[in-house]
Motif scaffolding. Sequence first.
Motif, short mmCIF file in Angstrom:
data_model
loop_
_atom_site.label_atom_id
_atom_site.label_comp_id
_atom_site.label_asym_id
_atom_site.label_seq_id
_atom_site.Cartn_x
_atom_site.Cartn_y
_atom_site.Cartn_z
N ARG A 1 -1.29 -1.10 8.53
CA ARG A 1 -2.35 -0.50 7.90
C ARG A 1 -3.13 -1.76 7.00
O ARG A 1 -4.32 -1.83 7.15
CB ARG A 1 -2.12 0.26 6.93
CG ARG A 1 -3.25 1.11 6.28
CD ARG A 1 -2.75 2.39 5.49
NE ARG A 1 -3.51 2.72 4.19
CZ ARG A 1 -3.36 3.48 3.27
NH1 ARG A 1 -2.14 4.25 3.32
NH2 ARG A 1 -4.12 3.79 2.59
N CYS A 2 -2.16 -2.59 6.13
CA CYS A 2 -2.84 -3.47 5.47
C CYS A 2 -2.41 -4.82 5.36
O CYS A 2 -2.79 -5.72 4.81
CB CYS A 2 -2.70 -3.10 4.07
SG CYS A 2 -0.92 -3.39 3.27
N CYS B 1 0.83 -1.28 -0.05
CA CYS B 1 0.07 0.08 -0.13
C CYS B 1 0.88 1.22 0.02
O CYS B 1 0.35 2.42 -0.09
CB CYS B 1 -0.86 0.07 0.93
SG CYS B 1 -0.05 0.39 2.74
N GLU C 1 2.40 2.70 2.76
CA GLU C 1 2.29 3.32 3.91
C GLU C 1 3.96 3.41 4.28
O GLU C 1 4.59 2.39 4.42
CB GLU C 1 1.44 2.52 4.86
CG GLU C 1 1.37 3.04 6.31
CD GLU C 1 0.58 4.34 6.35
OE1 GLU C 1 0.71 4.78 7.46
OE2 GLU C 1 0.03 4.72 5.38
#
Length: 109
Positions: A88-89, A73, A75
């Motif tokens: 986050r993912c 992602c 991030e």
Amino acid sequence: MHEMSIMRNVVDIVQEHAAGRPVRRLRLEVGLLSGVMPDALRFCFDMVARGTVLEGAVLEIVELPVRACCSACGEEEMLHEIRWQCSRCGGRLQWQGGDELAVKEMELA
């Protein structure tokens, strides 16, 4: 314990640059991925500094985090502990930096 030999090298380097002047304070930067344990460095410091220009100096160790970027992602995170997954993912993190070990500053008397 390789921190003892590392601290010996640090003291040798600092003594060379201090040119015989007493050192009051020494600041090191230690990255999370350096493989060096800051507490072990602290433990070794007084023993290694005994009889040198660093005897009695204050040792400050700044522990540096790792910058990480998620390959899924994008991030970016600053890690203060080693982990592989994005918060986050859940994607795989790619680490950048964090392997530093440097004499950052010394204060002379």
